[in-house]
Design a protein around this motif. Sequence first.
Motif, mmCIF file in Angstrom:
data_model
loop_
_atom_site.group_PDB
_atom_site.id
_atom_site.type_symbol
_atom_site.label_atom_id
_atom_site.label_comp_id
_atom_site.label_asym_id
_atom_site.label_seq_id
_atom_site.Cartn_x
_atom_site.Cartn_y
_atom_site.Cartn_z
ATOM 1 N N ASN A 99 -18.780 -0.833 -7.697
ATOM 2 C CA ASN A 99 -18.819 0.514 -8.353
ATOM 3 C C ASN A 99 -17.575 0.735 -9.332
ATOM 4 O O ASN A 99 -17.507 1.817 -9.840
ATOM 5 N N GLY A 100 -16.860 -0.453 -9.475
ATOM 6 C CA GLY A 100 -15.647 -0.439 -10.047
ATOM 7 C C GLY A 100 -14.380 0.741 -9.564
ATOM 8 O O GLY A 100 -13.669 1.013 -10.235
ATOM 9 N N TRP A 101 -14.279 0.693 -8.105
ATOM 10 C CA TRP A 101 -13.472 1.654 -7.753
ATOM 11 C C TRP A 101 -12.442 0.870 -7.233
ATOM 12 O O TRP A 101 -12.314 -0.350 -6.969
ATOM 13 N N ARG A 102 -11.046 1.313 -7.428
ATOM 14 C CA ARG A 102 -9.826 0.828 -7.174
ATOM 15 C C ARG A 102 -8.932 1.743 -5.874
ATOM 16 O O ARG A 102 -8.159 1.214 -5.501
ATOM 17 N N THR A 103 -9.491 2.944 -5.759
ATOM 18 C CA THR A 103 -8.860 3.816 -4.718
ATOM 19 C C THR A 103 -9.327 4.092 -3.608
ATOM 20 O O THR A 103 -10.519 4.458 -3.820
ATOM 21 N N THR A 133 -3.915 -7.284 -5.113
ATOM 22 C CA THR A 133 -2.686 -6.747 -4.425
ATOM 23 C C THR A 133 -3.148 -5.360 -3.802
ATOM 24 O O THR A 133 -4.106 -4.623 -4.219
ATOM 25 N N SER A 134 -2.338 -4.986 -2.775
ATOM 26 C CA SER A 134 -2.595 -3.643 -2.181
ATOM 27 C C SER A 134 -1.414 -2.789 -2.110
ATOM 28 O O SER A 134 -0.321 -3.096 -1.859
ATOM 29 N N LEU A 135 -1.728 -1.231 -2.289
ATOM 30 C CA LEU A 135 -0.605 -0.507 -2.197
ATOM 31 C C LEU A 135 -1.102 0.640 -1.375
ATOM 32 O O LEU A 135 -2.077 1.197 -1.309
ATOM 33 N N LEU A 136 -0.289 0.723 -0.365
ATOM 34 C CA LEU A 136 -0.719 1.824 0.843
ATOM 35 C C LEU A 136 0.293 3.068 0.526
ATOM 36 O O LEU A 136 1.538 3.009 0.653
ATOM 37 N N VAL A 137 -0.115 4.153 0.489
ATOM 38 C CA VAL A 137 0.422 5.513 0.166
ATOM 39 C C VAL A 137 0.108 6.413 1.484
ATOM 40 O O VAL A 137 -0.907 6.516 1.851
ATOM 41 N N ASP A 138 1.372 7.001 2.068
ATOM 42 C CA ASP A 138 1.135 7.922 3.014
ATOM 43 C C ASP A 138 1.186 9.389 2.639
ATOM 44 O O ASP A 138 1.763 10.030 2.259
ATOM 45 N N PHE A 139 -0.191 9.631 2.361
ATOM 46 C CA PHE A 139 -0.647 11.291 2.016
ATOM 47 C C PHE A 139 -0.958 12.021 3.199
ATOM 48 O O PHE A 139 -1.267 13.137 2.979
ATOM 49 N N ARG A 211 -2.736 0.930 -13.256
ATOM 50 C CA ARG A 211 -1.328 0.289 -13.597
ATOM 51 C C ARG A 211 -1.648 -1.254 -13.502
ATOM 52 O O ARG A 211 -1.521 -2.147 -14.305
ATOM 53 N N TYR A 212 -2.430 -1.583 -12.268
ATOM 54 C CA TYR A 212 -2.836 -3.153 -12.380
ATOM 55 C C TYR A 212 -4.469 -3.139 -11.996
ATOM 56 O O TYR A 212 -4.952 -2.526 -10.847
ATOM 57 N N ALA A 213 -5.298 -3.900 -12.810
ATOM 58 C CA ALA A 213 -6.555 -4.079 -12.416
ATOM 59 C C ALA A 213 -6.936 -4.842 -11.099
ATOM 60 O O ALA A 213 -8.171 -4.790 -10.553
ATOM 61 N N ASP A 214 -6.067 -5.502 -10.286
ATOM 62 C CA ASP A 214 -6.472 -6.312 -9.167
ATOM 63 C C ASP A 214 -5.746 -5.566 -7.941
ATOM 64 O O ASP A 214 -5.988 -5.852 -7.005
ATOM 65 N N ARG A 215 -5.186 -4.278 -8.184
ATOM 66 C CA ARG A 215 -4.880 -3.648 -7.121
ATOM 67 C C ARG A 215 -5.674 -2.705 -6.618
ATOM 68 O O ARG A 215 -6.348 -1.919 -7.294
ATOM 69 N N ILE A 216 -5.648 -2.570 -5.141
ATOM 70 C CA ILE A 216 -6.742 -1.736 -4.287
ATOM 71 C C ILE A 216 -5.295 -0.747 -3.857
ATOM 72 O O ILE A 216 -4.429 -1.292 -3.191
ATOM 73 N N VAL A 217 -5.392 0.560 -4.190
ATOM 74 C CA VAL A 217 -4.503 1.497 -3.364
ATOM 75 C C VAL A 217 -5.221 2.432 -2.310
ATOM 76 O O VAL A 217 -6.456 2.683 -2.539
ATOM 77 N N ILE A 218 -4.676 2.128 -1.248
ATOM 78 C CA ILE A 218 -5.255 2.883 0.010
ATOM 79 C C ILE A 218 -4.405 3.996 0.138
ATOM 80 O O ILE A 218 -3.396 4.151 0.298
ATOM 81 N N PHE A 219 -5.045 5.299 0.457
ATOM 82 C CA PHE A 219 -4.335 6.406 0.844
ATOM 83 C C PHE A 219 -4.498 6.941 2.177
ATOM 84 O O PHE A 219 -5.914 7.188 2.516
#
Length: 283
Positions: A99-103, A133-139, A211-219
């Motif tokens: 689905n082209g999802w990144r977040t 790459t992955s980015l974990l955000v504490d929301f 910002r980065y096409a290969d990054r998955i951002v997890i909240f």
Amino acid sequence: MERIKLAIEKAKAAEGDSGWSGASQLHDANDPEASAKGSTRREGASADLGSMRYLQTTVVSLDAAHLESHRVISHQKSHPDSWAFDVLRTQVLQKMDENGWRTLAVTSPSVESGKTVVSINLAISIAQLTNRTSLLVDFDLRRPSVARSLGLDRPLSLNDYLSDRVDLGEALVNPGIERFVVLPTNQPVTGASEVLSSSKVGNLIGDLRERYADRIVIFDLPPVLAADDVMTVLPRIDCVLMVVGSGVSTQSEVEEAMTRLSKANLLGVVLNKDEVPAQNAYY
């Protein structure tokens, strides 16, 4: 070496065109190529985010015993339970890529379901793929726990960014795991729902996603039934995963949580804390 020289020359040319000024050399630990080859790069401020700048990401070392005591194990391929998060990773990424999802948001019906443990282990598992790459955000702004679970002890966090005391890059941290970056929250935030619905948070989510096409951002979000925080921020996030703790949430709580998530892109439900011996059947 030739690639590095070309990258520096290109960065200088971009600076001359845009008029951007700031730190002369930037290294983003969430950029796998820069991390692997030691290249330098410049990041101009986003038009939507004004003066936001990405500075050098701080790298810290984590304590292995602390991680295991908080059930963070996906970085240990020899651990008998790490495969479960690899299976979850593959299924999540296949659906997101379709689905082209990144977040991705991770939530639960009620407290003590283990959503933060799943968020951390999933993010680490994703970062172990060489093309991600992955980015974990504490929301979970009311009860933040990512930093505590990882054993991160840093003075700067999302709190400081939201209060305009630091640039975003200063709040990011690489916990000694390649291709993995964390944006922790150190203290509970007053008016969490209002903050999550603000334009500042909306711009932050958009910038982290693009910002980065290969990054998955997890909240890591709070429980669905705890307040309206999840419903407030979910329209800004591509998809959501719900973690249900075995014996923690009642059937009516799970059903109510599913109802509140009905307008979101629900990837699926993870059954956590199951006492049945695992035999390659995580869900």
